[in-house]
Design a protein around this motif. Structure first.
Motif, PDB file in Angstrom:
ATOM      1  N   ALA A 129      41.533  41.345  42.728  1.00 27.04           N
ATOM      2  CA  ALA A 129      42.577  41.224  41.695  1.00 27.04           C
ATOM      3  C   ALA A 129      42.132  40.268  40.593  1.00 27.04           C
ATOM      4  O   ALA A 129      42.378  40.515  39.403  1.00 27.04           O
ATOM      5  N   GLU A 130      41.477  39.198  40.972  1.00 28.35           N
ATOM      6  CA  GLU A 130      41.004  38.232  39.969  1.00 28.35           C
ATOM      7  C   GLU A 130      39.920  38.840  39.089  1.00 28.35           C
ATOM      8  O   GLU A 130      39.843  38.566  37.887  1.00 28.35           O
ATOM      9  N   LEU A 131      39.102  39.711  39.691  1.00 31.91           N
ATOM     10  CA  LEU A 131      38.009  40.335  38.940  1.00 31.91           C
ATOM     11  C   LEU A 131      38.506  41.480  38.063  1.00 31.91           C
ATOM     12  O   LEU A 131      38.107  41.621  36.907  1.00 31.91           O
ATOM     13  N   LEU A 132      39.416  42.296  38.604  1.00 38.34           N
ATOM     14  CA  LEU A 132      39.843  43.507  37.912  1.00 38.34           C
ATOM     15  C   LEU A 132      41.030  43.303  36.982  1.00 38.34           C
ATOM     16  O   LEU A 132      41.226  44.075  36.043  1.00 38.34           O
ATOM     17  N   VAL A 133      41.839  42.281  37.264  1.00 38.66           N
ATOM     18  CA  VAL A 133      43.064  42.025  36.502  1.00 38.66           C
ATOM     19  C   VAL A 133      43.879  43.328  36.382  1.00 38.66           C
ATOM     20  O   VAL A 133      43.908  43.984  35.335  1.00 38.66           O
ATOM     21  N   PRO A 134      44.524  43.754  37.465  1.00 38.28           N
ATOM     22  CA  PRO A 134      45.242  45.033  37.462  1.00 38.28           C
ATOM     23  C   PRO A 134      46.244  45.138  36.317  1.00 38.28           C
ATOM     24  O   PRO A 134      46.929  44.171  35.975  1.00 38.28           O
TER      25      PRO A 134
END
Length: 272
Positions: A129-134
């Motif tokens: 979630a931190e990497l992709l920023v949904p």
């Protein structure tokens, strides 16, 4: 496009020998073809599966390095590629945690196993979630909840099977080091049948308890489309066979069986 139907039919009936000059290896193409032989360079197991099923697909992907066009997914779901990658990472980290904490896989250890599943999924999902920023937080949370449900069902079934013990997770051969790869992985590719060079990574290798007899598992998050009773599936199910030969070459141990394990509701928690 402007050819008449009769012209197209005549061309379709022309013997292949008529086009021999178009497909014959020449002095300009022969060196490249020689460099691409199975004994001249390592191939991934999935590439050889492509070759067995569709040589043209193999040509496009393994030699020309073309990939399918990525189509954007709707915002109401996680794209399958991300979901599959996340799921596989959770499974590898889960097995590694069980091994490090010496938690046995047995019916009596089910609560401890489920606790490790939850802890691992939460950690990996937070990293993603931190990497992709949904784009839509609620969609992301719903998808993670769905994955958690699948993992719980799968883990409960796992604790009922005590004949095999996990041994290696994300075992790579012929690949550069990568995060999450098993420490026992080897940088060198393996050679099978004394001539074919393979590279790849295997989700899970298990040992039959108190022996060096192995089982190879390739986890799947898709539907189980395997034909009942088939082994190679006309080349579409070649991976477990090649993985088995590669593991035997890399470890010196005997692989008793190999399987696809469909570990989600979509796959019905079945195996092939």
């Amino acid at each position: 496009l402007r050819r008449s139907a009769s012209e197209r039919w005549a061309r379709a009936r022309t013997p292949w020998s008529h086009y021999d000059g178009l497909v014959r290896a020449t002095d300009s193409t022969r060196p490249f073809l020689q460099s691409q032989r199975l004994g001249a360079r390592p191939y991934s197991v999935s590439a050889l599966q492509n070759y067995a099923y569709c040589p043209y697909r193999f040509l496009l992907s393994a030699l020309y390095h073309l990939t399918p066009l990525e189509e954007p997914e709707p915002l109401d779901r996680m794209d399958p590629l991300t979901k599959g990658r996340l799921f596989h990472e959770v499974l590898a980290e889960f097995f590694r945690a069980l091994q490090q904490r010496a938690i046995p896989i047995s019916p009596t250890s089910t609560p401890a196993v489920l606790a490790v599943v939850d802890e691992t999924l939460t950690r990996v999902a937070d990293d993603y979630a931190e990497l992709l920023v949904p784009a839509v937080e609620r969609v992301w949370q719903d998808e993670i909840a769905s994955i958690r449900t699948d993992l719980h069902i799968w883990a409960r079934e796992l604790t009922q099977s005590t004949a095999w013990e996990p041994w290696l997770f994300e075992f790579g051969f012929g690949l550069a080091d990568a995060p999450g790869r098993d420490p026992k992985s080897r940088r060198e590719p393996v050679k099978i049948d004394g001539r074919f060079i393979l590279r790849g990574a295997i989700d899970l290798i298990e040992r039959r308890r108190d022996t060096n007899i192995l089982r190879v598992t390739d986890h799947k998050t898709s539907k189980n489309r395997s034909a009942r009773g088939s082994v190679l599936g006309h080349g579409q199910q070649l991976q477990p066979v090649l993985y088995s030969l590669a593991v035997e070459a890399a470890t010196g141990y005997t692989v008793e069986s190999a399987r696809f394990s469909y570990c989600t509701t979509a796959g019905g928690f079945t195996e092939h």
